[in-house]
Design an enzyme around this catalytic site. Structure first.
Site, PDB file in Angstrom:
ATOM      1  N   ARG A  80       0.812  -1.229   0.000  1.00 55.34           N
ATOM      2  CA  ARG A  80       0.000   0.000   0.000  1.00 55.34           C
ATOM      3  C   ARG A  80       0.847   1.283   0.000  1.00 55.34           C
ATOM      4  O   ARG A  80       0.339   2.364  -0.181  1.00 55.34           O
ATOM      5  CB  ARG A  80      -0.956  -0.029   1.213  1.00 55.34           C
ATOM      6  CG  ARG A  80      -2.027  -1.084   1.082  1.00 55.34           C
ATOM      7  CD  ARG A  80      -2.675  -1.410   2.431  1.00 55.34           C
ATOM      8  NE  ARG A  80      -1.862  -2.343   3.233  1.00 55.34           N
ATOM      9  CZ  ARG A  80      -2.228  -2.837   4.417  1.00 55.34           C
ATOM     10  NH1 ARG A  80      -3.384  -2.476   4.950  1.00 55.34           N
ATOM     11  NH2 ARG A  80      -1.454  -3.675   5.073  1.00 55.34           N
ATOM     12  N   TYR A 102      30.606  34.791  -4.001  1.00 53.19           N
ATOM     13  CA  TYR A 102      30.833  33.346  -3.966  1.00 53.19           C
ATOM     14  C   TYR A 102      32.238  33.119  -3.427  1.00 53.19           C
ATOM     15  O   TYR A 102      33.228  33.546  -4.026  1.00 53.19           O
ATOM     16  CB  TYR A 102      30.721  32.704  -5.362  1.00 53.19           C
ATOM     17  CG  TYR A 102      31.221  31.275  -5.324  1.00 53.19           C
ATOM     18  CD1 TYR A 102      30.566  30.327  -4.553  1.00 53.19           C
ATOM     19  CD2 TYR A 102      32.386  30.890  -5.987  1.00 53.19           C
ATOM     20  CE1 TYR A 102      31.047  29.032  -4.453  1.00 53.19           C
ATOM     21  CE2 TYR A 102      32.885  29.593  -5.888  1.00 53.19           C
ATOM     22  CZ  TYR A 102      32.205  28.675  -5.111  1.00 53.19           C
ATOM     23  OH  TYR A 102      32.687  27.393  -4.994  1.00 53.19           O
ATOM     24  N   ASN A 104      37.386  42.156   5.324  1.00 54.53           N
ATOM     25  CA  ASN A 104      36.131  42.603   4.737  1.00 54.53           C
ATOM     26  C   ASN A 104      36.140  42.254   3.253  1.00 54.53           C
ATOM     27  O   ASN A 104      37.054  42.641   2.524  1.00 54.53           O
ATOM     28  CB  ASN A 104      35.951  44.115   4.917  1.00 54.53           C
ATOM     29  CG  ASN A 104      34.531  44.512   4.570  1.00 54.53           C
ATOM     30  OD1 ASN A 104      33.616  44.334   5.367  1.00 54.53           O
ATOM     31  ND2 ASN A 104      34.345  45.003   3.355  1.00 54.53           N
ATOM     32  N   ALA A 116      38.392  48.022  -6.086  1.00 54.60           N
ATOM     33  CA  ALA A 116      37.125  47.490  -6.603  1.00 54.60           C
ATOM     34  C   ALA A 116      37.278  47.099  -8.067  1.00 54.60           C
ATOM     35  O   ALA A 116      38.018  47.733  -8.825  1.00 54.60           O
ATOM     36  CB  ALA A 116      36.034  48.536  -6.454  1.00 54.60           C
TER      37      ALA A 116
END
Ligand code: UD1
Ligand code: CA
Length: 467
Positions: free
Chosen positions: A28, A385, A396, A442
Site C-alpha cells: 500500500r 561566492y 572585509n 574594486a
C-alpha cells in the site's frame, strides 16, 4: 498409556526475546523502497522498533525480513551500528505468507526464550514506557498472551478486538472479515503482543490461511491459545496515537507529524521558543540550546546542533551543522557547516559543506560559501561566492566578490590574510594569496599573489571619451 514427556525447551526461565516483523511487501506504500526503510522523523521507520527493542534489554532481538531482504538487512546493520548492544538475528521469510507466517519462520529464534514481545516494523510511535508496561501487565496477569490495544475514534484498517460481555478478549477480527457490528468496535489491535513462547509456537503451527490473499494471520493465534485453555489479556495503551501504524503514505505523513510534535515539545520544555510548532520541522536528534528562538518555516535536519540564544528562521534549512551560541540564520540554507558563536547568516545565504565561520563572522545576503573558513570577525556581507578559501580574521570582502576556484579541471585555493580589505566586485583567480592587511581595488581581477600591506589594482583605467 503413559503421558508423553513434554518436549524439552531450550529456553532459559524468565528470558525475554523481541521479534520484529519486517518482511511484508508494504504494497500500500506504492513504492520501490521497502516500507520499513521509508524515512520518518529523519530515521528509517524500522529504527524506532529496534531502539525500543534494545531498551527492553532482551536476551535477543530477531528481525524477520523477506521483501528486499538483503537491502533491509544491510540497512538495519548500518542503522544499529554503535548503539545496539543486544544480539540480533535476521530471519528470512521466503514468501509473504502473512504475519503468522513470519512468526512460523522465527520458531528457531523464539524457542530460545520463555517470553517474547512480537512487534511490527511499521508502528514507529510506540514508546518504551508503553511496551514496558505491556510486559509488566503480561507478567502480573500471568496469561499466555497479552495484547497491546488502543481505542481509536476511526479504527479503519486495523484488526478489531472482540471481547466477551465480561470483557475477556476472545479474538481479533481483521477488518476485511469483520461483520458490520464487529467493524463498529473501536478497540484495535496495535500489532504488538507479549507471548509465552511455548503456547505461541503451538498455536501458530495450527493457523489456517485466511482472507483474500490466503494469509496466515498472527492474530488467529489468540483464538487457538484460548482453545487450548490459555488466557489472553489486553493492555490498553493510554495514548492511542502510539499505536498508529504505517500502511500508506497518508499514514506516513501522519506519523511524521506526531514525531515532529514530540520533538518540538521536548525542545520547548527545555527552554527553546518555537514560535509556530505546526510550521517547524525538526529531526529527532537535533539539539537546541536554551533561549534560542525558532521561527516558522524552519527545517532542522540530521545531526544539527544549535547553541543557546540563537535566532533561526524564518524559512531556513539547516542540516548536519553545528552552530555556536548567539548565532543568527535568517531565510537561508546551511548544510555540513560549523558556525562559531555570534555569527550571522542571511537572509538568502547558501552555506555549503566544509564551511567554518566565526566567531562573530558575517555571511550576508545572496552569498554562497563552500568549503571555506571565514575567520573571527570577517565579513562577506553581500552577493559573493567564496569557495575553497581560507579567510583569516577581520577581513572585509566587498559586495560581488568571487573566488574563481575552478579552472575547468581542478579546484584551487584562495588564501586571504588578516585585516585584508577586498573591494567590491573583485575576482580572485585561484590559486592566489592576499597578504595580511593588503587592499584590493574594486573591480580588480587578481591573478597574482598580493604581498602583505600592498594595494593591488588590476583593472583598466577609466577613459572618458568625448563624442
Ligand atoms: C496488522 C494486524 C492487525 C493490526 C495491525 C496494526 C495481522 C493479520 N493484522 O495488520 O490486526 O491492527 O497490524 O498495525 O497481523 N509482515 C511480515 N511478513 C508477512 C506479512 C507481514 O513480516 O508475510 C510484517 C509486516 O512487515 C508488518 C507486519 O507484519 O510489519 C504487519 O503486516 P501488515 O501487512 O502491515 O498488517 P496490517 O494489515 O497492518
Ligand atoms: Ca501495518
Amino acid at each position: 498409556m503413559k503421558p508423553q514427556p513434554k518436549a524439552k525447551s531450550s529456553a532459559k526461565p524468565g528470558s525475554l526475546g523481541v521479534l520484529i516483523l519486517a518482511a511484508g511487501e508494504g504494497t500500500r506504500m506504492e513504492s520501490n523502497v521497502p516500507k520499513v526503510l521509508h524515512p520518518v522523523g529523519g530515521r528509517p521507520m524500522l529504527f524506532y522498533g529496534l531502539r525500543l527493542a534494545n531498551a527492553l534489554k532482551p536476551a535477543g532481538i530477531g528481525v524477520v525480513i523477506g521483501h528486499q531482504a538483503d537491502l533491509v538487512q544491510k540497512e538495519v546493520e548500518a542503522m544499529c551500528k554503535g548503539w545496539l548492544n543486544r544480539p540480533i538475528t535476521f530471519i528470512r521469510q521466503k514468501h509473504p505468507t502473512g504475519s503468522g507466517g513470519a512468526v512460523l519462520e522465527a520458531i528457531p529464534f523464539l524457542k530460545k526464550f520463555q517470553t517474547a514481545v512480537v512487534a511490527c516494523g511499521d508502528t514507529p510511535l510506540l514508546t518504551f514506557e508503553t511496551v514496558y508496561a505491556l510486559v509488566n501487565t503480561h507478567r502480573e496477569q500471568k496469561g499466555q498472551v497479552t495484547l497491546l490495544t488502543a481505542r481509536l475514534a476511526t479504527p479503519k484498517g486495523y484488526g478489531r478486538v472482540v471481547r466477551s460481555p465480561l470483557g475477556e478478549v476472545l479474538r481479533i477480527v481483521e477488518e476485511n472479515e469483520a461483520t458490520p457490528k464487529e467493524a463498529a468496535i473501536t478497540e484495535i489491535n496495535s500489532g504488538t503482543y507479549c507471548f509465552e513462547v511455548a503456547p505461541l509456537l503451538e498455536a501458530v503451527k495450527g493457523i489456517e490461511p485466511q482472507g483474500p490473499k490466503k494469509e496466515i494471520y498472527l492474530t488467529a493465534a489468540l483464538e487457538l491459545v484460548r482453545q487450548k485453555g490459555g488466557r489472553v489479556n489486553a493492555h490498553v495503551c493510554g495514548n492511542a496515537e502510539e499505536s498508529l501504524g504505517v500502511n500508506t503514505r497518508v499514514q506516513l505523513a501522519h506519523v511524521e507529524r506526531v514525531l515532529n510534535r514530540r520533538c518540538l515539545e521536548r525542545l520547548m520544555l527545555s527552554g527553546v521558543t518555537i514560535v509556530d510548532p505546526s510550521h517547524t520541522y525538526v529531526d529527532a536528534d537535533v539539539e537546541i540550546g536554551q533561549d534560542s528562538i525558532v521561527l516558522p518555516g524552519t527545517i532542522l535536519k540530521g545531526k544539527t546542533q544549535i547553541g543557546r540564544s540563537c535566532h533561526i528562521g524564518p524559512f531556513t534549512y539547516i542540516e548536519d551543522t553545528a552552530l555556536g551560541n548567539g548565532c543568527e540564520v535568517r531565510n537561508s540554507y546551511v548544510a555540513g557547516a560549523r558556525i562559531l558563536e555570534k555569527t550571522t547568516i542571511g537572509p538568502y545565504a547558501h552555506v555549503r559543506p566544509g564551511t567554518v565561520a566565526g566567531p562573530r563572522a558575517r555571511i550576508g545576503n545572496f552569498t554562497e560559501i563552500k568549503a571555506a573558513r571565514i575567520g573571527f570577525g570577517s565579513k562577506v556581507p553581500h552577493l559573493s561566492y567564496i569557495g575553497d578559501a581560507d579567510i583569516a580574521e577581520d577581513v572585509n570582502v566587498g559586495a560581488g566578490t568571487i573566488t574563481c576556484n575552478y579552472d575547468g579541471v581542478e579546484k584551487h585555493k584562495t588564501v586571504i590574510g588578516a585585516k585584508a580589505f577586498i573591494g567590491s566586485n573583485v575576482n580572485l583567480v585561484a590559486p592566489v594569496k592576499v597578504g595580511r592587511g593588503a587592499k584590493i581595488g574594486a573591480g580588480s581581477t587578481i591573478t597574482e599573489d598580493v604581498p602583505e600591506g600592498a594595494l593591488a589594482i588590476a583593472r583598466a583605467r577609466q577613459e572618458n571619451k568625448s563624442k
